[in-house]
Design a protein around this motif. Structure first.
Motif, PDB file in Angstrom:
ATOM      1  N   THR A  61      -9.332  -4.173 -13.541  1.00 19.45           N
ATOM      2  CA  THR A  61      -8.706  -4.224 -12.219  1.00 19.45           C
ATOM      3  C   THR A  61      -8.538  -3.806 -10.962  1.00 19.45           C
ATOM      4  OG1 THR A  61      -6.556  -3.670 -12.804  1.00 19.45           O
ATOM      5  CG2 THR A  61      -7.092  -5.138 -14.091  1.00 19.45           C
ATOM      6  N   GLU A  62      -9.339  -2.616 -10.723  1.00 15.96           N
ATOM      7  CA  GLU A  62      -9.275  -1.547  -9.667  1.00 15.96           C
ATOM      8  C   GLU A  62     -10.990  -1.961  -9.137  1.00 15.96           C
ATOM      9  OE1 GLU A  62     -10.738   2.122  -9.701  1.00 15.96           O
ATOM     10  OE2 GLU A  62      -9.267   2.979  -9.069  1.00 15.96           O
ATOM     11  N   LEU A 103       1.662  -2.517 -12.097  1.00 15.35           N
ATOM     12  CA  LEU A 103       0.592  -1.500 -11.570  1.00 15.35           C
ATOM     13  C   LEU A 103       1.451  -1.272 -10.323  1.00 15.35           C
ATOM     14  CD1 LEU A 103      -0.424   0.747 -12.955  1.00 15.35           C
ATOM     15  CD2 LEU A 103      -2.063   0.209 -11.749  1.00 15.35           C
ATOM     16  N   SER A 104       2.494  -0.502 -10.119  1.00 15.20           N
ATOM     17  CA  SER A 104       2.307  -0.470  -8.746  1.00 15.20           C
ATOM     18  C   SER A 104       2.476   1.153  -7.762  1.00 15.20           C
ATOM     19  CB  SER A 104       4.238  -0.457  -8.014  1.00 15.20           C
ATOM     20  OG  SER A 104       5.350  -0.510  -9.170  1.00 15.20           O
ATOM     21  N   GLN A 105       2.732   1.562  -7.082  1.00 15.40           N
ATOM     22  CA  GLN A 105       2.160   2.409  -6.457  1.00 15.40           C
ATOM     23  C   GLN A 105       3.446   2.557  -4.989  1.00 15.40           C
ATOM     24  OE1 GLN A 105      -1.703   2.909  -6.050  1.00 15.40           O
ATOM     25  NE2 GLN A 105      -1.299   4.815  -6.925  1.00 15.40           N
ATOM     26  N   SER A 134      11.471 -10.896 -13.527  1.00 16.67           N
ATOM     27  CA  SER A 134      10.517 -10.069 -13.387  1.00 16.67           C
ATOM     28  C   SER A 134       8.862 -10.574 -14.009  1.00 16.67           C
ATOM     29  CB  SER A 134      10.692  -8.573 -13.955  1.00 16.67           C
ATOM     30  OG  SER A 134      11.190  -8.841 -15.088  1.00 16.67           O
ATOM     31  N   SER A 135       8.178 -11.118 -14.924  1.00 16.01           N
ATOM     32  CA  SER A 135       6.868 -10.900 -15.126  1.00 16.01           C
ATOM     33  C   SER A 135       6.226 -12.049 -14.567  1.00 16.01           C
ATOM     34  CB  SER A 135       6.529 -11.364 -16.552  1.00 16.01           C
ATOM     35  OG  SER A 135       7.129 -12.151 -17.328  1.00 16.01           O
ATOM     36  N   LYS A 193       1.104   7.096  -4.081  1.00 15.01           N
ATOM     37  CA  LYS A 193      -0.660   7.243  -3.535  1.00 15.01           C
ATOM     38  C   LYS A 193      -0.580   8.992  -3.795  1.00 15.01           C
ATOM     39  CE  LYS A 193      -0.548   2.377  -2.137  1.00 15.01           C
ATOM     40  NZ  LYS A 193      -0.451   1.413  -0.994  1.00 15.01           N
ATOM     41  N   VAL A 209       1.570  -7.639 -16.934  1.00 14.06           N
ATOM     42  CA  VAL A 209       1.816  -6.341 -16.174  1.00 14.06           C
ATOM     43  C   VAL A 209       1.721  -6.113 -15.184  1.00 14.06           C
ATOM     44  CG1 VAL A 209      -0.108  -4.252 -16.886  1.00 14.06           C
ATOM     45  CG2 VAL A 209       0.593  -6.022 -18.440  1.00 14.06           C
ATOM     46  N   PHE A 236       6.245  -6.301 -19.131  1.00 15.07           N
ATOM     47  CA  PHE A 236       6.580  -7.375 -19.791  1.00 15.07           C
ATOM     48  C   PHE A 236       7.075  -7.747 -21.396  1.00 15.07           C
ATOM     49  CE2 PHE A 236       5.637  -7.502 -14.965  1.00 15.07           C
ATOM     50  CZ  PHE A 236       6.835  -6.861 -14.605  1.00 15.07           C
ATOM     51  N   TRP A 260       1.346  -2.890   1.179  1.00 17.01           N
ATOM     52  CA  TRP A 260       0.740  -2.060   1.915  1.00 17.01           C
ATOM     53  C   TRP A 260       0.658  -0.723   1.322  1.00 17.01           C
ATOM     54  CZ3 TRP A 260       2.322  -1.315   7.695  1.00 17.01           C
ATOM     55  CH2 TRP A 260       1.149  -0.181   7.959  1.00 17.01           C
ATOM     56  N   LEU A 261       2.458  -0.309   1.952  1.00 15.89           N
ATOM     57  CA  LEU A 261       2.684   0.894   1.640  1.00 15.89           C
ATOM     58  C   LEU A 261       3.476   1.208   0.200  1.00 15.89           C
ATOM     59  CD1 LEU A 261       4.978   1.706   5.323  1.00 15.89           C
ATOM     60  CD2 LEU A 261       2.331   2.729   4.625  1.00 15.89           C
ATOM     61  N   TRP A 262       3.899   0.063  -0.020  1.00 12.04           N
ATOM     62  CA  TRP A 262       4.576  -0.441  -1.279  1.00 12.04           C
ATOM     63  C   TRP A 262       3.329  -1.003  -2.187  1.00 12.04           C
ATOM     64  CZ3 TRP A 262       7.566   1.351   2.291  1.00 12.04           C
ATOM     65  CH2 TRP A 262       8.605   2.261   1.873  1.00 12.04           C
ATOM     66  N   SER A 263       2.697  -1.022  -2.873  1.00 14.46           N
ATOM     67  CA  SER A 263       1.502  -2.293  -3.603  1.00 14.46           C
ATOM     68  C   SER A 263       2.230  -2.547  -4.832  1.00 14.46           C
ATOM     69  CB  SER A 263       0.558  -1.460  -3.483  1.00 14.46           C
ATOM     70  OG  SER A 263       0.086  -0.203  -3.697  1.00 14.46           O
ATOM     71  N   SER A 264       1.251  -2.997  -5.299  1.00 15.96           N
ATOM     72  CA  SER A 264       2.072  -3.317  -6.931  1.00 15.96           C
ATOM     73  C   SER A 264       0.785  -4.455  -7.250  1.00 15.96           C
ATOM     74  CB  SER A 264       3.845  -4.341  -7.458  1.00 15.96           C
ATOM     75  OG  SER A 264       3.690  -5.483  -6.199  1.00 15.96           O
ATOM     76  N   THR A 265       0.473  -4.644  -8.419  1.00 15.28           N
ATOM     77  CA  THR A 265      -1.129  -5.575  -8.940  1.00 15.28           C
ATOM     78  C   THR A 265       0.211  -6.385 -10.200  1.00 15.28           C
ATOM     79  OG1 THR A 265      -2.207  -4.262  -8.164  1.00 15.28           O
ATOM     80  CG2 THR A 265      -3.186  -5.679  -9.441  1.00 15.28           C
ATOM     81  N   THR A 266       0.211  -7.295 -10.220  1.00 19.60           N
ATOM     82  CA  THR A 266       1.118  -7.615 -11.632  1.00 19.60           C
ATOM     83  C   THR A 266      -0.278  -9.354 -12.540  1.00 19.60           C
ATOM     84  OG1 THR A 266       2.418  -8.535 -10.073  1.00 19.60           O
ATOM     85  CG2 THR A 266       3.524  -9.297 -11.901  1.00 19.60           C
ATOM     86  N   ILE A 267      -0.295  -8.813 -14.009  1.00 24.38           N
ATOM     87  CA  ILE A 267      -1.026  -9.180 -14.558  1.00 24.38           C
ATOM     88  C   ILE A 267      -0.304 -10.103 -15.472  1.00 24.38           C
ATOM     89  CG2 ILE A 267      -3.408  -9.157 -15.502  1.00 24.38           C
ATOM     90  CD1 ILE A 267      -3.118  -5.888 -14.017  1.00 24.38           C
TER      91      ILE A 267
END
Lengths: 176, 511
Positions: free
Chosen positions: A16-17, B459-461, A144-145, B466, B457, B476, A103-110
Motif C-alpha cells: 500500500t506504500e 495503519l497509523s503513525q 471503527s472499521s 514517524k 486494517v 478490525f 498530516w502530522l497524525w496520519s492513518s491508512t484504512t483499508i
C-alpha cells in the motif's frame, strides 16, 4: 523477516506504500471550512450572549480572554485542516479500497471488497450545493472499521458505489 | 412430541406453552417493580393517607391481580411464532401489534435459559441473536423443552446444511449409539467439565478488588449508622472492640479490611459456585455449546465458524492453581456485545489446548515466528510512567515536606522493572494463517485470531512514530479488534500487506 518459512514471497505482495492516491475534490475543503466556521461562530456567539446577559455591555475581561482563546483555537484548527486536506486521498485497487488521511497524525484504512457488508451515499446541506457526496462503506467489524470517504463528486461517488455493490454481489455468488 | 421431521411443525403460527401465562404474570410484576419503583413508593404513601378499610384493600388487590392475569393471558393469546419462507416470524402485542421477522442467515447464536420456575414447568427460554444492521433479538420465554430443542435444530438446519447441532448430550463413550434421529449426524464431545473443586479454586482466584470496594462502602456505611444510632463514643468503644491492637485507627482499618476480604471471598465463592455449577463445554459437530447453572440452568451456543477470535489469561492467584479464563468472541453485529461472548470462568492448560486445537487446528504442528515490540517502548514508558511522575512528585513533596519527598525517586526503578517485564512478555506470534498476541504485567494474557477473520486494517503513525519509523496496526474483526503498537513501520506494513493478501485471497466466507 515476518515468517521463518513463508510459502509466498512477502516482499512481492502488493504494497500500500507509494500508491497513486486520488485527492479529494478541492471544493470539499470549502465545505469543511464553511462547516467549521459556522460551528465556531455559533459557539462564539453563545459565549458573547452569555457574557452580555450576565454582566451587561462592558464585558468582564475573563470573557474577553476566553473569546480570544476561542478565536486562536479556531484559527489553529482551520490552519491544520487546510494543511491536512492535501494528504487525504483514496485508491481503488483490484480487491480493496484504501483511504489515507492526516498530516502530522496520519492513518491508512483499508477495507477488502469481500468484507464489505453494504455501502451508502450521504450528503450534507453544503455538500449538496457543490454536488459533492460522501461514500460510507460498512463492514461487520463495527464502527471503527467503517470507511467514510468524503469529498467525492456525486456522480463519482455513485459510480464507486455501484462498482462496490457489483463486487459484493460477485463475491456472494456461488463459485463454480 | 417426538416427531423426527420438524418441517411440518413450524410453518403454522403456534403459541407458546400455556405455562407462558404464569411466566408473563411474573414478568409483569417484575417489570412493575423494576421500572415503576419510583412511582410505587408515592402511590403506597398516598394509599396510606386515604386510610382505606380492609375490604377496600382486598378489592383493590383483587382488581390489580385481575388486571395482571388478563394482560398475561392476552399476551399469551396474541403471541405467535412460526416460519415463513426463509424467515422466523414473531407476532405479539395486545394493543400495539408488532411483527418481528428474522432471516435464517442472520441468526448468530441460539441460547437456552431456564430459571427455577421454568424448570418446574418444564419450559425454557429460547433466545435467538441476530447480526447485522437493524435486526433484533428474539426471545421466546415459555417453550416446552423438546419443542425448543426441535425449533433450535430446525433453525440451525435451515441456516446451513453444514452447521449441524445435536440436541441430547452424551459422553464420548456412548456416542456411537444409533438413535432414531437419522436426519442429522449426532456426536457430542465434552471438551471440559468443571468439578466442584475447580469451582472453589475459581471462586478463590476471582478478582476480589471490585467486590471489596463495594463491601468496604457497605461496611463503612453500616458502621457509620451504628455510630449515630448508639451514640458511640468513638475513642473508648472502638478501643474496647479492637483493644488487641494498640493503634486504634490501624486496628479499625485492619478489622474492616479483614471482614471485607472474608465477606467478598464468601460471596464470590457462592456466586461462582451456583452460577457455574456443573459447567460443561461441549462440541457438537460444527458447534460449541456451554451449559451451566444450578438455580438457573443456562445454555449458550455458537458455531465454530462464527467465532472470530479467542482470548485466555490468568491472574496472580489463578497462576498458582494453573487456571485460565478462556473467552470466545463470536460475530456480534455492529458493536461488540459482551452477552454473546462465550467465556469459561476457569480451566486448565490442557483444556485451553483442546479448544484451541478444535478452533485453530492442531497447535503442535503450527509453526509460529516471534516478534517483540520495538525497544523504544521501554524508553518512552519509563519516561512517561516513571521519570516524569517521580520527578514531579519529588519536587512537589520536597517543597512541602522537605527531604522525605526524595523517597518518590524509588518509583523510577520500580517503573523500570514493570516496563521491562511488560516489554519482555509482549510477543507477537505469526503463523501462515494465525496471529497471536501475548501480553501482561502480573498476569499472562493471550489473544488469537485467523487472518481471514479480519474485516479491515488501519495503519497509523503519530509524529513520534514517524520520527522513529514506528507504526500502529489495528485489525478490525466482527468479534474483537486487535491493536498492535510499537511495531517497526516496515514490519507493520509487511504484516498489513500479508493480512490483506490472506483476506482477499480467502474464498470462503468468514463466518
Amino acid at each position: 523477516m515476518l515468517f521463518e518459512n513463508p510459502s509466498i514471497e512477502i516482499n512481492e505482495l502488493p504494497s500500500t506504500e507509494a500508491l497513486d492516491f486520488k485527492k479529494l475534490d478541492p471544493r470539499y475543503l470549502t465545505v469543511k471550512i464553511v462547516n467549521h466556521t459556522i460551528f465556531f461562530s455559533f459557539s462564539g456567539l453563545g459565549l458573547v450572549l452569555f457574557a452580555w446577559l450576565r454582566d451587561g455591555f462592558p464585558f468582564n475581561p475573563v470573557y474577553l480572554i476566553l473569546l480570544g482563546a476561542w478565536v486562536v483555537i479556531y484559527l489553529i484548527t482551520l490552519w491544520y485542516m487546510i494543511k491536512a486536506f492535501q494528504f487525504k486521498g483514496y485508491v481503488l485497487r483490484e480487491r480493496d479500497i484504501i483511504y489515507r488521511k492526516g498530516w502530522l497524525w496520519s492513518s491508512t484504512t483499508i477495507v477488502p471488497f469481500n468484507r464489505i457488508q453494504h455501502c451508502e451515499l450521504s450528503q450534507g446541506p453544503f455538500e449538496k450545493t457543490y454536488n459533492l457526496a460522501k461514500l460510507n462503506i460498512f463492514t461487520a467489524g463495527g464502527q471503527s472499521s467503517d470507511l467514510r470517504l468524503p469529498g467525492l463528486k456525486k456522480e463519482e461517488a455513485a459510480r464507486i458505489k455501484e462498482f462496490l455493490v457489483n463486487q459484493i454481489n460477485d463475491h456472494n455468488k456461488p463459485r463454480s | 412430541m417426538t416427531t423426527t421431521n420438524p418441517e411440518a411443525n413450524f410453518n403454522v403460527p403456534a403459541r407458546q406453552s400455556r405455562a407462558a401465562i404464569l411466566i408473563f404474570i411474573l414478568k409483569f410484576i417484575n417489570n412493575t417493580f423494576r421500572k415503576g419503583w419510583a412511582l410505587l413508593v408515592p402511590a403506597f404513601l398516598a394509599l396510606r393517607k386515604l386510610s382505606l378499610d380492609d375490604w377496600q384493600i382486598y378489592v383493590l388487590g383483587f382488581v390489580i391481580v385481575t388486571i395482571y392475569i388478563v394482560f398475561s393471558y392476552l399476551s399469551y393469546q396474541r403471541f405467535f411464532y412460526y416460519v415463513l419462507g426463509e424467515e422466523i416470524i414473531i407476532e405479539k402485542g395486545i394493543l400495539y401489534k408488532t411483527k418481528i421477522s428474522l432471516p435464517f442467515d442472520k441468526v448468530q447464536t441460539i441460547n437456552f435459559k431456564q430459571n427455577i420456575l421454568q424448570q418446574a414447568l418444564g419450559v425454557l427460554t429460547l433466545e435467538i441473536d441476530a447480526a447485522g444492521s437493524g435486526t433484533e433479538e428474539i426471545s421466546l420465554e415459555a417453550l416446552r423443552e423438546n419443542r425448543a430443542k426441535q425449533f433450535r435444530d430446525y433453525i440451525l438446519d435451515r441456516r446451513g446444511a453444514t452447521e449441524q447441532l445435536v440436541e441430547g448430550e452424551s459422553s464420548p463413550l456412548d456416542s456411537d449409539k444409533t438413535e432414531d434421529h437419522t436426519w442429522k449426524k449426532r456426536e457430542t464431545k465434552t471438551l471440559l467439565r468443571l468439578q466442584p473443586v475447580d469451582l472453589i479454586k475459581i471462586g478463590i482466584s476471582q478478582n476480589h478488588l471490585r467486590s471489596m470496594v463495594i463491601f468496604a462502602a457497605f461496611v463503612w456505611n453500616i458502621y457509620d449508622q451504628l455510630k449515630k444510632q448508639l451514640n458511640f463514643n468513638e475513642e473508648e468503644k472502638i478501643e474496647e472492640l479492637t483493644g488487641f491492637i494498640g493503634n486504634e485507627w490501624l486496628g479499625r482499618l485492619g478489622l474492616t479490611i479483614a471482614i471485607v476480604l472474608l465477606l467478598s471471598l464468601i460471596v464470590s465463592l457462592g456466586l461462582v459456585f451456583f452460577r457455574n455449577f456443573n459447567f460443561r463445554l461441549l462440541e457438537t459437530g460444527e458447534a460449541i455449546k456451554k451449559r451451566y447453572g444450578l438455580f438457573e440452568r443456562q445454555e449458550q451456543s455458537t458455531t465454530l465458524s462464527k467465532i472470530q477470535s479467542v482470548s485466555w489469561g490468568d491472574n496472580l492467584i489463578k497462576k498458582l492453581f494453573g487456571l485460565f479464563v478462556f473467552r470466545m468472541y463470536p460475530a456480534a453485529g455492529t458493536e461488540l456485545n459482551s452477552k454473546k461472548t462465550i467465556s469459561v470462568p476457569g480451566c486448565y492448560r490442557r483444556h485451553v489446548k483442546t479448544v484451541l486445537d478444535l478452533i485453530f487446528g492442531n497447535q503442535e504442528v503450527v509453526h509460529y515466528s516471534r516478534h517483540p515490540m520495538s525497544r523504544l517502548f521501554i524508553r518512552r514508558y519509563l519516561l512517561f510512567l516513571g521519570i516524569l511522575p517521580a520527578v514531579f512528585l519529588t519536587a512537589l513533596t520536597c517543597m512541602l515536606n522537605g527531604f522525605y519527598g526524595l523517597f518518590f525517586l524509588l518509583w523510577i526503578p520500580l517503573a523500570f522493572v514493570a516496563v521491562k517485564v511488560y516489554y519482555n512478555k509482549w510477543q507477537l506470534f505469526l503463523s501462515e494463517d494465525i496471529l497471536k498476541i501475548q501480553y501482561g504485567l502480573f498476569s499472562h494474557q493471550n489473544k488469537m485470531m485467523f487472518f481471514h477473520k479480519v474485516q479491515g486494517v488501519k495503519l497509523s503513525q503519530s509524529p513520534y512514530q514517524k520520527r522513529n519509523r514506528l507504526a500502529s496496526l489495528e485489525l478490525f474483526s466482527a468479534g474483537r479488534n486487535f491493536s498492535i503498537n510499537y511495531l517497526s513501520y516496515d514490519t507493520a506494513l509487511q504484516l498489513q500487506n500479508y493480512i490483506l493478501y490472506k483476506v482477499e485471497s480467502y474464498e470462503e466466507t468468514w463466518m
